[in-house]
Design a protein around this motif. Structure first.
Motif, PDB file in Angstrom:
ATOM      1  N   ALA A 263       1.018  -1.209   0.066  1.00  0.00           N
ATOM      2  CA  ALA A 263       0.027   0.115   0.043  1.00  0.00           C
ATOM      3  C   ALA A 263       0.999   1.125  -0.023  1.00  0.00           C
ATOM      4  CB  ALA A 263      -0.729  -0.232   1.243  1.00  0.00           C
ATOM      5  N   LEU A 264       0.728   2.180  -0.892  1.00  0.00           N
ATOM      6  CA  LEU A 264       1.555   3.292  -0.968  1.00  0.00           C
ATOM      7  C   LEU A 264       0.488   4.437  -1.238  1.00  0.00           C
ATOM      8  CD1 LEU A 264       3.936   2.318  -3.826  1.00  0.00           C
ATOM      9  CD2 LEU A 264       4.483   2.219  -1.446  1.00  0.00           C
ATOM     10  N   ASP A 265       0.106   4.938   0.196  1.00  0.00           N
ATOM     11  CA  ASP A 265      -0.694   5.977   0.321  1.00  0.00           C
ATOM     12  C   ASP A 265      -0.279   7.363  -0.227  1.00  0.00           C
ATOM     13  OD1 ASP A 265      -2.446   4.191   1.770  1.00  0.00           O
ATOM     14  OD2 ASP A 265      -1.412   4.699   3.810  1.00  0.00           O
ATOM     15  N   LEU A 266       1.040   7.745  -0.036  1.00  0.00           N
ATOM     16  CA  LEU A 266       1.565   8.887  -0.497  1.00  0.00           C
ATOM     17  C   LEU A 266       1.684   9.094  -2.014  1.00  0.00           C
ATOM     18  CD1 LEU A 266       4.472   9.374   2.130  1.00  0.00           C
ATOM     19  CD2 LEU A 266       2.172  10.460   2.178  1.00  0.00           C
ATOM     20  N   VAL A 267       1.874   7.956  -2.698  1.00  0.00           N
ATOM     21  CA  VAL A 267       2.085   8.022  -3.881  1.00  0.00           C
ATOM     22  C   VAL A 267       0.486   8.121  -4.761  1.00  0.00           C
ATOM     23  CG1 VAL A 267       2.512   6.705  -6.106  1.00  0.00           C
ATOM     24  CG2 VAL A 267       4.057   6.691  -4.128  1.00  0.00           C
ATOM     25  N   ALA A 268      -0.455   7.602  -3.791  1.00  0.00           N
ATOM     26  CA  ALA A 268      -1.659   7.750  -4.236  1.00  0.00           C
ATOM     27  C   ALA A 268      -2.358   9.080  -4.180  1.00  0.00           C
ATOM     28  CB  ALA A 268      -2.724   6.756  -3.737  1.00  0.00           C
ATOM     29  N   ALA A 269      -1.839   9.818  -3.253  1.00  0.00           N
ATOM     30  CA  ALA A 269      -2.074  11.294  -3.072  1.00  0.00           C
ATOM     31  C   ALA A 269      -1.351  11.927  -3.930  1.00  0.00           C
ATOM     32  CB  ALA A 269      -2.057  11.572  -1.725  1.00  0.00           C
ATOM     33  N   SER A 270      -0.270  11.476  -4.310  1.00  0.00           N
ATOM     34  CA  SER A 270       0.511  12.519  -5.162  1.00  0.00           C
ATOM     35  C   SER A 270      -0.073  12.372  -6.508  1.00  0.00           C
ATOM     36  CB  SER A 270       2.103  11.966  -5.460  1.00  0.00           C
ATOM     37  OG  SER A 270       2.633  12.283  -4.011  1.00  0.00           O
ATOM     38  N   ALA A 271      -0.257  10.866  -6.872  1.00  0.00           N
ATOM     39  CA  ALA A 271      -1.022  10.952  -8.162  1.00  0.00           C
ATOM     40  C   ALA A 271      -2.308  11.742  -8.546  1.00  0.00           C
ATOM     41  CB  ALA A 271      -1.322   9.429  -8.497  1.00  0.00           C
ATOM     42  N   GLU A 272      -3.074  11.672  -7.350  1.00  0.00           N
ATOM     43  CA  GLU A 272      -4.349  12.802  -7.230  1.00  0.00           C
ATOM     44  C   GLU A 272      -3.908  14.015  -7.587  1.00  0.00           C
ATOM     45  OE1 GLU A 272      -7.825  14.008  -4.352  1.00  0.00           O
ATOM     46  OE2 GLU A 272      -6.895  12.025  -3.857  1.00  0.00           O
ATOM     47  N   ARG A 273      -2.854  14.538  -6.667  1.00  0.00           N
ATOM     48  CA  ARG A 273      -2.457  16.155  -7.023  1.00  0.00           C
ATOM     49  C   ARG A 273      -1.901  16.250  -8.525  1.00  0.00           C
ATOM     50  NH1 ARG A 273      -1.156  19.512  -2.677  1.00  0.00           N
ATOM     51  NH2 ARG A 273       0.195  20.538  -4.109  1.00  0.00           N
ATOM     52  N   PHE A 274      -1.039  15.373  -8.853  1.00  0.00           N
ATOM     53  CA  PHE A 274      -0.802  15.656 -10.306  1.00  0.00           C
ATOM     54  C   PHE A 274      -1.929  15.586 -11.427  1.00  0.00           C
ATOM     55  CE2 PHE A 274       3.546  13.296  -9.434  1.00  0.00           C
ATOM     56  CZ  PHE A 274       4.180  14.497  -9.225  1.00  0.00           C
ATOM     57  N   ALA A 275      -2.995  14.701 -11.204  1.00  0.00           N
ATOM     58  CA  ALA A 275      -3.971  14.769 -12.056  1.00  0.00           C
ATOM     59  C   ALA A 275      -4.718  15.972 -11.937  1.00  0.00           C
ATOM     60  CB  ALA A 275      -4.831  13.409 -11.722  1.00  0.00           C
ATOM     61  N   ARG A 276      -5.096  16.661 -10.759  1.00  0.00           N
ATOM     62  CA  ARG A 276      -5.755  17.678 -10.684  1.00  0.00           C
ATOM     63  C   ARG A 276      -4.840  18.778 -11.211  1.00  0.00           C
ATOM     64  NH1 ARG A 276      -6.018  16.891  -5.110  1.00  0.00           N
ATOM     65  NH2 ARG A 276      -5.239  18.688  -4.697  1.00  0.00           N
ATOM     66  N   ALA A 277      -3.672  18.806 -11.276  1.00  0.00           N
ATOM     67  CA  ALA A 277      -2.719  19.904 -11.955  1.00  0.00           C
ATOM     68  C   ALA A 277      -2.713  19.778 -13.431  1.00  0.00           C
ATOM     69  CB  ALA A 277      -1.294  19.943 -11.474  1.00  0.00           C
ATOM     70  N   GLU A 278      -2.749  18.667 -13.936  1.00  0.00           N
ATOM     71  CA  GLU A 278      -2.911  18.390 -15.298  1.00  0.00           C
ATOM     72  C   GLU A 278      -4.136  18.844 -15.666  1.00  0.00           C
ATOM     73  OE1 GLU A 278      -1.326  14.567 -18.003  1.00  0.00           O
ATOM     74  OE2 GLU A 278      -3.305  14.129 -16.750  1.00  0.00           O
ATOM     75  N   ALA A 279      -5.340  18.601 -15.115  1.00  0.00           N
ATOM     76  CA  ALA A 279      -6.677  18.815 -15.503  1.00  0.00           C
ATOM     77  C   ALA A 279      -6.812  20.375 -15.671  1.00  0.00           C
ATOM     78  CB  ALA A 279      -7.634  18.282 -14.754  1.00  0.00           C
ATOM     79  N   ASP A 280      -5.785  20.847 -14.724  1.00  0.00           N
ATOM     80  CA  ASP A 280      -5.923  22.499 -14.805  1.00  0.00           C
ATOM     81  C   ASP A 280      -4.790  23.128 -15.772  1.00  0.00           C
ATOM     82  OD1 ASP A 280      -7.897  22.938 -12.766  1.00  0.00           O
ATOM     83  OD2 ASP A 280      -6.605  22.828 -11.326  1.00  0.00           O
ATOM     84  N   GLY A 281      -4.315  22.236 -16.677  1.00  0.00           N
ATOM     85  CA  GLY A 281      -3.408  22.767 -17.800  1.00  0.00           C
ATOM     86  C   GLY A 281      -1.948  22.736 -17.750  1.00  0.00           C
ATOM     87  N   HIS A 282      -1.424  22.102 -16.475  1.00  0.00           N
ATOM     88  CA  HIS A 282      -0.018  21.978 -16.279  1.00  0.00           C
ATOM     89  C   HIS A 282       0.645  20.985 -16.596  1.00  0.00           C
ATOM     90  CE1 HIS A 282      -0.937  25.839 -13.670  1.00  0.00           C
ATOM     91  NE2 HIS A 282      -1.761  25.488 -13.285  1.00  0.00           N
ATOM     92  N   GLY A 283       0.055  20.064 -17.360  1.00  0.00           N
ATOM     93  CA  GLY A 283       0.684  18.855 -17.754  1.00  0.00           C
ATOM     94  C   GLY A 283       2.088  19.180 -18.328  1.00  0.00           C
ATOM     95  N   GLY A 284       2.156  20.010 -19.115  1.00  0.00           N
ATOM     96  CA  GLY A 284       3.516  20.269 -20.134  1.00  0.00           C
ATOM     97  C   GLY A 284       4.550  21.029 -19.193  1.00  0.00           C
TER      98      GLY A 284
END
Length: 302
Positions: A263-284
């Motif tokens: 179980a990697l709780d921190l990575v799961a939370a990190s992935a969620e943050r990355f996904a939110r930032a990507e959805a807001d246009g920061h993926g590149g």
């Protein structure tokens, strides 16, 4: 430019670099600086074309790039991109060529690519790298390698050109990719810790630089904390490691963890943050743009 053959000059293997983005272009330039003939290909040729000024032979197709090369390096976005490129290059490969697969593709894809390599008679090296834009440009990457020891002599000048350290993990393809996922677990959690600390400082009405100064030079400080914070606060989000790529790696890590019962709780939370930032246009942008995923509405706006 006439390419040499490793058989003619054992110190100068010809290298095909497939994928000349942020990482691949830096690696190619260091190979050229070390005197190794380089054949470069990128799906968008314009991204490979600048390497011609450094002495590379830029080709129109992956098949043309690998024909006559002694070592093939793939540095692409993900497993499907590597598979597609290998299929396109297959007509130009020959049995005995060494394939250094340096893209971060995860465990399942690595196993599949090793099988594809065996079917083509290629010597497969699972060889992901640790480092971002600057280490790639400076030739100071760390390269994790798993594969037959018989390939070491041929690849030594290649590895010495692109990295400051080579870690031979074993002969089992996949061992190096597993280690890379562990290293990236640390990196992904670290960058989100930096972002969250800056978020909280601002949320509490502090100048984030007060936080950076408070830990500077002490046991809680790291060069990474200072570098990423300085870049963000200066508004420099040019990607050393794009946020979308960090999200891809976080998902690969989570898949590997699930399959291994971890179980990697921190990575799961990190992935969620990355996904939110990507959805807001920061993926590149650089992955420190995960900072923007933590900037909620001000109290009087909620």
């Amino acid at each position: 430019m006439t390419t040499a053959s490793f058989a003619d000059d054992p110190g100068r293997p010809t290298v095909a670099v497939l994928g000349t983005g942020i990482m691949g272009s830096g690696m190619a330039r260091n190979l050229l600086a070390a005197g190794l003939p380089v054949r470069a290909w990128n799906r968008t040729r314009a991204r490979a074309e600048p390497l011609a000024a450094n002495g590379a032979t830029v080709t129109d197709t992956a098949e043309e790039a690998v024909r006559g090369a002694d070592v093939i390096i793939t540095m692409l976005n993900d497993g499907p991109a590597v598979t597609e490129t290998l299929t396109a290059a297959a007509g130009g490969v020959r049995p005995g060529q060494i394939w250094m697969q340096s893209s971060t593709v995860g465990i399942e894809a690595t196993t599949g690519l090793a099988h594809r390599a065996a079917g083509l008679g290629l010597v497969y090296l699972d060889a992901p790298v640790s480092g971002t834009r600057k280490p790639a440009e400076q030739g100071t990457l760390t390269v994790f390698v798993a594969g037959p020891s018989s390939a070491r002599a041929t690849t030594r000048p290649v590895l010495e050109a692109i990295g400051q350290r080579t870690v031979w993990v074993g002969e089992d393809p996949g061992a190096a990719s597993r280690l890379k996922l562990v290293v990236n677990t640390w990196l992904i959690n670290l960058v989100n810790s930096v972002a969250e600390s800056l978020n909280l400082a601002e949320g509490l009405g502090l100048d984030p630089r007060q936080f950076l100064d408070a830990v500077k030079g002490g046991p809680l400080d790291t060069p990474y904390l200072q570098e990423k914070s300085d870049a963000l606060l200066a508004g420099n989000l040019d990607p050393s490691f794009a946020l979308s790529m960090a999200l891809k790696d976080a998902r690969l890590i989570l898949k590997a963890a699930e399959e291994s019962g971890v179980a990697l709780d921190l990575v799961a939370a990190s992935a969620e943050r990355f996904a939110r930032a990507e959805a807001d246009g920061h993926g590149g942008q650089d992955m420190i743009a995960t900072y923007y995923a933590g900037r909620g509405a001000a109290p009087d706006e909620r």
